[in-house]
Design a protein around this motif. Sequence first.
Motif, PDB file in Angstrom:
ATOM      1  N   ARG A   1     -16.627 -89.335  12.089  1.00 12.86           N
ATOM      2  CA  ARG A   1     -17.582 -88.318  11.406  1.00 12.86           C
ATOM      3  C   ARG A   1     -18.236 -87.243  12.115  1.00 12.86           C
ATOM      4  O   ARG A   1     -18.236 -86.385  12.029  1.00 12.86           O
TER       5      ARG A   1
ATOM      6  N   ARG B   1     -31.417-104.311  11.810  1.00 12.03           N
ATOM      7  CA  ARG B   1     -31.916-103.295  12.438  1.00 12.03           C
ATOM      8  C   ARG B   1     -33.404-103.529  12.693  1.00 12.03           C
ATOM      9  O   ARG B   1     -33.966-102.952  13.772  1.00 12.03           O
TER      10      ARG B   1
ATOM     11  N   ARG C   1     -22.204-109.510  20.620  1.00 15.79           N
ATOM     12  CA  ARG C   1     -22.350-108.117  20.963  1.00 15.79           C
ATOM     13  C   ARG C   1     -23.560-107.615  21.698  1.00 15.79           C
ATOM     14  O   ARG C   1     -23.321-107.131  22.474  1.00 15.79           O
TER      15      ARG C   1
HETATM   16  O1  PTJ Z   1     -23.211-100.747  16.824  1.00 12.07           O
HETATM   17  P1  PTJ Z   1     -23.934-100.960  15.446  1.00 12.07           P
HETATM   18  O2  PTJ Z   1     -23.499-102.454  14.894  1.00 12.07           O
HETATM   19  O3  PTJ Z   1     -25.481-100.775  15.352  1.00 12.07           O
HETATM   20  O4  PTJ Z   1     -23.167-100.116  14.368  1.00 12.07           O
HETATM   21  C1  PTJ Z   1     -23.282 -98.666  14.679  1.00 12.07           C
HETATM   22  C2  PTJ Z   1     -22.808 -97.749  13.773  1.00 12.07           C
HETATM   23  C3  PTJ Z   1     -22.431 -96.462  14.593  1.00 12.07           C
HETATM   24  C4  PTJ Z   1     -21.389 -98.146  13.339  1.00 12.07           C
HETATM   25  C5  PTJ Z   1     -23.536 -97.585  12.764  1.00 12.07           C
HETATM   26  O5  PTJ Z   1     -24.724 -97.050  13.105  1.00 12.07           O
HETATM   27  C6  PTJ Z   1     -22.959 -96.256  11.574  1.00 12.07           C
HETATM   28  O6  PTJ Z   1     -22.355 -96.709  10.716  1.00 12.07           O
HETATM   29  O7  PTJ Z   1     -23.587 -95.101  11.773  1.00 12.07           O
HETATM   30  P2  PTJ Z   1     -23.178 -94.029  10.622  1.00 12.07           P
HETATM   31  O8  PTJ Z   1     -23.876 -94.237   9.382  1.00 12.07           O
HETATM   32  O9  PTJ Z   1     -21.829 -93.818  10.757  1.00 12.07           O
HETATM   33  O10 PTJ Z   1     -24.022 -92.999  11.331  1.00 12.07           O
HETATM   34  C7  PTJ Z   1     -23.668 -92.573  12.788  1.00 12.07           C
HETATM   35  C8  PTJ Z   1     -24.066 -90.892  12.868  1.00 12.07           C
HETATM   36  O11 PTJ Z   1     -23.727 -90.567  14.263  1.00 12.07           O
HETATM   37  C9  PTJ Z   1     -23.283 -89.983  11.948  1.00 12.07           C
HETATM   38  O12 PTJ Z   1     -24.129 -88.901  11.239  1.00 12.07           O
HETATM   39  C10 PTJ Z   1     -22.175 -89.175  13.056  1.00 12.07           C
HETATM   40  O13 PTJ Z   1     -22.011 -87.870  12.518  1.00 12.07           O
HETATM   41  C11 PTJ Z   1     -23.277 -89.237  14.078  1.00 12.07           C
HETATM   42  N1  PTJ Z   1     -22.144 -89.237  15.332  1.00 12.07           N
HETATM   43  C12 PTJ Z   1     -20.998 -89.887  15.501  1.00 12.07           C
HETATM   44  N2  PTJ Z   1     -20.529 -89.736  16.804  1.00 12.07           N
HETATM   45  C13 PTJ Z   1     -21.579 -89.057  17.413  1.00 12.07           C
HETATM   46  C14 PTJ Z   1     -22.596 -88.788  16.559  1.00 12.07           C
HETATM   47  N3  PTJ Z   1     -23.739 -87.903  16.909  1.00 12.07           N
HETATM   48  C15 PTJ Z   1     -23.572 -87.424  18.057  1.00 12.07           C
HETATM   49  N4  PTJ Z   1     -22.772 -87.720  19.173  1.00 12.07           N
HETATM   50  C16 PTJ Z   1     -21.920 -88.408  18.858  1.00 12.07           C
HETATM   51  N5  PTJ Z   1     -20.925 -88.577  19.688  1.00 12.07           N
END
Ligand code: PTJ
Length: 246
Positions: free
Chosen positions: A39, A142, A110
Amino acid sequence: EEEIPEDHPRYQDLLTRHRIEQGVEKGITHLQGMHAEGRGSAFDYLLGEETIPSADEAERAAAAHLLLAERPVLSINGNVAALVPGEMVELADTVDADLEVNLFNRTPERIEAIADHLRAHGAEDVKGLEADARIPNLDHQRAKVDADGIHAADVVVVPLEDGDRAEALEAMGKTEIVIDLNPLSRSPQVAEVPIVDNIIRAVPNVTAHARTLADADESELRGIVEGFDREEALRAAEERIRSGEL
Ligand code: PTJ
């Protein structure tokens, strides 16, 4: 990371993807982290894979907030640990912040793997292992935080999570700095400082701003904080994404 030639046009994106894959292999990053990365990567493509001017301003405001803070904490999840472990340690050192592991998919394995990974990158003290306090009105993993970490923090950096923790932290009266490439996701929408930029570029730039501002007096820092317009930053990022102009 050796296999990717640096002159490849999508070098940074490939490197990022590779780090997430390695994070999954090491037990640091959750499998869901690969979707999160996908994403983010799509939004970064639309932003032109660069730090847009409004993001740079947000990064400077974030630095000012962190320097003014009494108890700043940087929150670390599995994606953050895989992508920018050393950079997070460096930012924490520069602004005298704590690092705290906080996971959606929380397991003891983790938590330990991420804390070890941060220590291997120079972190001395990693919080989040005690989890002896709770964020009120948040009914998932969280919510588990350290009493002397996020629970007691005045400023919290919340990267890469689209969720309801940001809102719950705000309800606790904390100042939040969110790093998220999607300006429409819930966390940047409620943040005092939404940074719409790739964390790989954002964190070193916040650190660079903090170094430049290290000798600034309190009134200058307050001026930067007050001069920052969060609505304008969100609007500028969305406009850039929608414009299709790279
Ligand atoms: O490690 P955990 O168990 O806490 O899980 C963490 C994840 C990332 C899996 C969890 O927080 C998650 O599913 O996140 P989301 O809902 O996918 O949200 C992540 C957000 O970060 C999305 O809006 C992405 O667009 C954004 N994102 C992803 N990679 C980057 C980013 N923003 C900035 N830099 C990045 N490299």
